[in-house]
Design a protein around this motif. Structure first.
Motif, PDB file in Angstrom:
ATOM      1  N   GLY A  31       0.779  -1.227   0.000  1.00  0.00           N
ATOM      2  CA  GLY A  31       0.000   0.000   0.000  1.00  0.00           C
ATOM      3  C   GLY A  31       0.811   1.276   0.000  1.00  0.00           C
ATOM      4  O   GLY A  31       0.277   2.345   0.308  1.00  0.00           O
ATOM      5  N   ILE A 142     -10.248   0.161  -0.280  1.00  0.00           N
ATOM      6  CA  ILE A 142      -9.242   0.232   0.772  1.00  0.00           C
ATOM      7  C   ILE A 142      -9.711   1.115   1.927  1.00  0.00           C
ATOM      8  O   ILE A 142      -9.396   0.866   3.100  1.00  0.00           O
ATOM      9  CB  ILE A 142      -7.904   0.735   0.199  1.00  0.00           C
ATOM     10  N   ALA A 143     -10.500   2.134   1.626  1.00  0.00           N
ATOM     11  CA  ALA A 143     -10.979   3.039   2.675  1.00  0.00           C
ATOM     12  C   ALA A 143     -11.778   2.306   3.749  1.00  0.00           C
ATOM     13  O   ALA A 143     -11.847   2.772   4.899  1.00  0.00           O
ATOM     14  CB  ALA A 143     -11.827   4.147   2.065  1.00  0.00           C
ATOM     15  N   GLY A 146      -9.144   1.475   6.068  1.00  0.00           N
ATOM     16  CA  GLY A 146      -8.023   2.419   6.094  1.00  0.00           C
ATOM     17  C   GLY A 146      -7.609   2.827   7.490  1.00  0.00           C
ATOM     18  O   GLY A 146      -6.416   2.851   7.820  1.00  0.00           O
ATOM     19  N   ASP A 147      -8.578   3.162   8.349  1.00  0.00           N
ATOM     20  CA  ASP A 147      -8.234   3.603   9.706  1.00  0.00           C
ATOM     21  C   ASP A 147      -7.532   2.500  10.479  1.00  0.00           C
ATOM     22  O   ASP A 147      -6.590   2.758  11.240  1.00  0.00           O
ATOM     23  CB  ASP A 147      -9.492   4.041  10.453  1.00  0.00           C
ATOM     24  N   LEU A 150      -3.905   2.305   9.150  1.00  0.00           N
ATOM     25  CA  LEU A 150      -3.107   3.460   9.557  1.00  0.00           C
ATOM     26  C   LEU A 150      -2.778   3.433  11.042  1.00  0.00           C
ATOM     27  O   LEU A 150      -1.708   3.891  11.458  1.00  0.00           O
ATOM     28  CB  LEU A 150      -3.833   4.748   9.188  1.00  0.00           C
ATOM     29  N   SER A 170      -1.585   8.935   4.402  1.00  0.00           N
ATOM     30  CA  SER A 170      -2.915   8.324   4.364  1.00  0.00           C
ATOM     31  C   SER A 170      -3.438   8.299   2.937  1.00  0.00           C
ATOM     32  O   SER A 170      -4.014   7.294   2.480  1.00  0.00           O
ATOM     33  CB  SER A 170      -3.878   9.111   5.260  1.00  0.00           C
ATOM     34  N   LEU A 173      -1.925   5.502   0.861  1.00  0.00           N
ATOM     35  CA  LEU A 173      -2.598   4.224   1.070  1.00  0.00           C
ATOM     36  C   LEU A 173      -3.946   4.190   0.351  1.00  0.00           C
ATOM     37  O   LEU A 173      -4.241   3.264  -0.414  1.00  0.00           O
ATOM     38  CB  LEU A 173      -2.810   3.972   2.560  1.00  0.00           C
ATOM     39  N   LEU A 174      -4.772   5.201   0.604  1.00  0.00           N
ATOM     40  CA  LEU A 174      -6.142   5.192   0.096  1.00  0.00           C
ATOM     41  C   LEU A 174      -6.217   5.280  -1.426  1.00  0.00           C
ATOM     42  O   LEU A 174      -7.199   4.841  -2.031  1.00  0.00           O
ATOM     43  CB  LEU A 174      -6.935   6.332   0.729  1.00  0.00           C
ATOM     44  N   TYR A 181      -3.168  -3.947  -4.724  1.00  0.00           N
ATOM     45  CA  TYR A 181      -3.190  -4.208  -3.291  1.00  0.00           C
ATOM     46  C   TYR A 181      -3.716  -5.619  -3.020  1.00  0.00           C
ATOM     47  O   TYR A 181      -3.122  -6.389  -2.257  1.00  0.00           O
ATOM     48  CB  TYR A 181      -4.057  -3.162  -2.587  1.00  0.00           C
TER      49      TYR A 181
END
Length: 268
Positions: A31, A142-143, A146-147, A150, A170, A173-174, A181
């Motif tokens: 990512g 991915i969102a 995501g948290d 991260l 961030s 990644l997103l 991925y």
């Protein structure tokens, strides 16, 4: 910004530092792309030739249909070394990058002057956890997780809303290609380099952020314990990506280890 078709995939790659210097190869994590190494490269490029790249399905490299195998990634790395005319290098692999490096060690150990296994292990996660991640991302992107990712990548001190770097990484990644991925998730799910680690016969440094939530220090220490003579170091104040949160400490560990490796290797 070089692009070349290597091992039948277009890879984005770059080289920094003087030609003829000892070679470091940096492999980024799931990512992310090669920019996560920027602050480390600025500290090392005066003494080393540094090769970094976006693995297949990441960054500016070509996104092939999922799933991928770890052997695909390792073959890409071997093709990149061939392209740059590198017979042997010290390979620094972060997370999946460490698995890619171990794959190269399993196939062509003579190409390794040494290994830095950063925030990685011989086996990362299990089939159930990877399949759950694949299913969640395939459904909602991915969102959707995501948290969670991260929070494992970065320390609470870094995950501040007013930290522009946290917002930027961030977004990295997103905005990652979903197919790439997912392809690499499958590679991680199916990879097990336990025996490779046990049989590893090159100088190895295993290092990890003290607050890594993806590959915790205990797991990385376990990996180091499988490798004869491996060193184990913890980077204070870092999560899964010490090259971002603690680039100075990360660069020093790599440079000191590289000095030991290449100081003993007259063939470089």
């Amino acid at each position: 910004m070089p692009f070349d078709r290597l091992n039948d995939v277009v890879l984005h790659h770059r080289a920094d530092g003087p030609k003829g210097a000892p070679v470091l190869v940096l492999i980024n994590s799931l990512g992310t792309d090669d920019r996560i190494w920027d602050d480390v490269v600025t500290r090392l490029a005066g003494d080393f030739r540094i090769i970094r790249y976006d693995k297949r399905g990441h960054g500016l490299s070509e996104v092939l249909p999922a799933p991928y195998r770890m052997a695909d990634h390792s073959a890409d790395l071997a093709a990149l070394l061939d392209h740059h005319g590198i017979a042997r290098a010290l390979v620094v692999g972060l997370s999946i990058g460490g698995q890619i490096a171990l794959g190269l060690a399993a196939e062509t150990p003579e190409r390794l002057a040494g290994l830095v296994l950063m925030d990685t292990a011989h086996k990362i996660g299990d089939a159930d956890s990877w399949n759950a991640r694949i299913a969640a991302i395939a459904k909602d992107g991915i969102a959707a997780i995501g948290d969670q990712i991260l929070s494992r990548w970065f320390t609470p001190a870094f995950r501040r809303p007013d930290n522009a770097a946290f917002t930027g990484y961030s977004n990295m990644l997103l905005n990652s290609p979903v197919e790439g991925y997912l392809g690499s998730c499958a590679a991680l799910r199916d990879a097990d380099h336990t025996e490779t680690a046990r049989n590893l016969a090159v100088p190895t440094l295993c290092m990890v952020g003290d607050q890594d939530g993806s590959t915790p220090p205990e797991l990385v220490k376990q990996c180091a314990g499988l490798i004869g003579g491996a060193r184990f170091e913890i980077v204070a104040g870092a999560g899964h990506l010490p090259c971002i949160e603690q680039p100075e400490a990360t660069a020093k560990l790599i440079a000191d280890f590289a000095g030991e490796v290449f100081g003993k290797d007259a063939s470089r």
